[in-house]
Design a protein around this motif. Sequence first.
Motif, PDB file in Angstrom:
ATOM      1  N   TRP A 159       0.795  -1.238   0.000  1.00  0.00           N
ATOM      2  CA  TRP A 159       0.000   0.000   0.000  1.00  0.00           C
ATOM      3  C   TRP A 159       0.821   1.278   0.000  1.00  0.00           C
ATOM      4  O   TRP A 159       0.250   2.377   0.036  1.00  0.00           O
ATOM      5  CB  TRP A 159      -0.990  -0.013   1.179  1.00  0.00           C
ATOM      6  CG  TRP A 159      -2.200  -0.814   0.819  1.00  0.00           C
ATOM      7  CD1 TRP A 159      -2.407  -2.152   1.043  1.00  0.00           C
ATOM      8  CD2 TRP A 159      -3.346  -0.355   0.095  1.00  0.00           C
ATOM      9  NE1 TRP A 159      -3.611  -2.543   0.508  1.00  0.00           N
ATOM     10  CE2 TRP A 159      -4.211  -1.453  -0.072  1.00  0.00           C
ATOM     11  CE3 TRP A 159      -3.726   0.892  -0.425  1.00  0.00           C
ATOM     12  CZ2 TRP A 159      -5.430  -1.355  -0.746  1.00  0.00           C
ATOM     13  CZ3 TRP A 159      -4.942   0.979  -1.088  1.00  0.00           C
ATOM     14  CH2 TRP A 159      -5.779  -0.128  -1.249  1.00  0.00           C
ATOM     15  N   ILE A 160       2.133   1.169  -0.041  1.00  0.00           N
ATOM     16  CA  ILE A 160       2.948   2.391   0.059  1.00  0.00           C
ATOM     17  C   ILE A 160       2.660   3.330  -1.107  1.00  0.00           C
ATOM     18  O   ILE A 160       2.479   4.528  -0.919  1.00  0.00           O
ATOM     19  CB  ILE A 160       4.453   2.049   0.129  1.00  0.00           C
ATOM     20  CG1 ILE A 160       4.771   1.407   1.483  1.00  0.00           C
ATOM     21  CG2 ILE A 160       5.305   3.309  -0.067  1.00  0.00           C
ATOM     22  CD1 ILE A 160       6.162   0.814   1.573  1.00  0.00           C
ATOM     23  N   THR A 161       2.590   2.795  -2.304  1.00  0.00           N
ATOM     24  CA  THR A 161       2.385   3.688  -3.457  1.00  0.00           C
ATOM     25  C   THR A 161       0.932   4.159  -3.556  1.00  0.00           C
ATOM     26  O   THR A 161       0.639   5.063  -4.316  1.00  0.00           O
ATOM     27  CB  THR A 161       2.777   2.993  -4.784  1.00  0.00           C
ATOM     28  OG1 THR A 161       1.959   1.830  -4.954  1.00  0.00           O
ATOM     29  CG2 THR A 161       4.245   2.612  -4.798  1.00  0.00           C
ATOM     30  N   ARG A 162       0.021   3.521  -2.805  1.00  0.00           N
ATOM     31  CA  ARG A 162      -1.399   3.874  -2.927  1.00  0.00           C
ATOM     32  C   ARG A 162      -1.988   4.484  -1.660  1.00  0.00           C
ATOM     33  O   ARG A 162      -3.216   4.626  -1.556  1.00  0.00           O
ATOM     34  CB  ARG A 162      -2.207   2.629  -3.304  1.00  0.00           C
ATOM     35  CG  ARG A 162      -1.881   2.109  -4.699  1.00  0.00           C
ATOM     36  CD  ARG A 162      -2.700   0.878  -5.017  1.00  0.00           C
ATOM     37  NE  ARG A 162      -2.356  -0.226  -4.099  1.00  0.00           N
ATOM     38  CZ  ARG A 162      -3.119  -1.281  -3.891  1.00  0.00           C
ATOM     39  NH1 ARG A 162      -4.277  -1.389  -4.506  1.00  0.00           N
ATOM     40  NH2 ARG A 162      -2.730  -2.237  -3.074  1.00  0.00           N
ATOM     41  N   ALA A 163      -1.158   4.797  -0.681  1.00  0.00           N
ATOM     42  CA  ALA A 163      -1.679   5.362   0.572  1.00  0.00           C
ATOM     43  C   ALA A 163      -2.517   6.604   0.245  1.00  0.00           C
ATOM     44  O   ALA A 163      -2.202   7.345  -0.675  1.00  0.00           O
ATOM     45  CB  ALA A 163      -0.529   5.713   1.493  1.00  0.00           C
TER      46      ALA A 163
END
Lengths: 250, 331
Positions: free
Chosen positions: B68-72
């Motif tokens: 989820w880092i790129t979509r937080a």
Amino acid sequence: METPLFTYTLRLADNALVLGHRLSEWCGHGPMLEEDLALANMALDLIGQARNLYSHAGAIEGQGRSEDDLAYLRDCPDWRNILLVERPRGDFAFTILRQFLYAAFMHPYFERLSASKDETLAAIAAKSVKEMAYHLRHAGEWVIRLGDGTEESAARLKEALEDLWPFTGEMFEVDGVERALIDAGIAVDPAAIRPVWDATIDHVFGEALLARPRDGWMQTGGRRGEHSEHLGHLLADLQFMQRTYPGATW
Amino acid sequence: MYAQALNVAEKAHADDPELRARFQSRVDAEEKIEPNDWMPEGYRRTLVRQISQHAHSEIVGMLPEGNWITRAPSLKRKAALLAKVQDEGGHGLYLYSAAETLGVSREELVGQLLTGKAKYSSIFNYPTPSWADMGMIGWLVDGAAIMNQIPLCRCSYGPYARAMIRICKEESFHQRQGYEIVMTLARGTPAQKKMAQDSLNRWWWPALMMFGPSDRDSQHSDQNMAWKIKRFSNDDLRQKFIDATVPQGHFLGLTFPDPDLRFNEATGHWEHGPIDWSEFNRVVRGEGPCNRERLKARQKAHDDGAWVREAALAHAEKRAARKAAAKIAAE
């Protein structure tokens, strides 16, 4: 209507966020644990810089847009980052060489920007210059290791350089937006960065046994909102939640 | 070579009752055992297994949250999540170092993970399809981990105990951060509340399973208690976790997916329904939703990074050779 100071600040912010995003894609997948942590550190620095710059841009604009409005609710043509930072992360040679090329520019750039007549930009630059000093050292050391490492690492680094070099020219562009701000002592003239950047590149490439390409034709457009195919995919990832659940607080 | 020599020396004394007695009396007196101290082979083996499993769990645990880092959903959440996953990598690093004090190398331990010889916490074989899972992992998974780990800060083996002190501080920060994510969702739009409830439904039982089999079925417990590697039983820790967590969930208006969950006024404890241990055993065996994916992701990072590690080594050797040559030339 975008004011020159808004556009200028947005360009700096977008560079930092897009590159930070690319670095963050490595998290959990680095070539060794220590480097996984280092890449995340650099990503965090850049995302932090972007947040400060977006807040400042929002304040300059004066229409109540937050850092998140600016990051999550603009489509490609409104992004102002250079094309260099939106290239997909590639292999480790590509990632670390790009980081080096960018940091070698941004470190002296922030040094000068810390004397900007815009006090907020000056303060953000003064904090960021320390971070870029670390990025420059860390990425530069890796460029040397890879260039003077194994046959494979040297070949991969050379390949990355051929891919990246045509994207370095955009860092030095100055347009009407920036000219007036440079004359007013707010923005930094990239022409002044050129000799410092050249010296850093030549020194590290020398140690890395890497031949510097000739400055031929250079890619351009990102700062005017003309982007590659890759930015849209990055934004699809970045903006997914905000686009799917408009108006929610997270 | 050095480690081998140590092993031989130790085997000679392995059954020495006097050494064993002295060791046990030090443990009983709450003295810390340090790397160069004599220790029974079983104690060393148990610690290597436990510490390296813990390290592997941190590293594999980077994957479900890294998802989820790129979509937080906001820049603040993005930075916090990235920093959190980075902390987990840092924990992996201290723990591998603690294991190395027992005479095994990180390469060897990573090799055991990749070949499937070593286990990691089964919880990371569950997927993270929604943003709410970032909150739920912090609140429940890190919450359960802390219950297990706080007693380890007093573990008899010094390097492990000291690593755990730092890790627990960071984990408790992660847990509060996770709860705050869940709280924001629970107080948000109907879609956000649904996201939180759906995530709780998926994570609750696997979180309870993190404490391991019931005391009736746990293999290693008695010896590990005597060695003060373990201080509380699986069931006691699980009960502590449930008692702490259920009121936190109710406070947010969430429902636990256990129709038998009820508060026992007489004992002052929350009682839960039967845990499906067949699911636990299945996932440990490799038949969980993401087992293959997680290991393949680790294997890929390892393989893709091989040329980088080789280059770093080759460069270091070249430098050393040049330095030595320059020294000879100067003489």
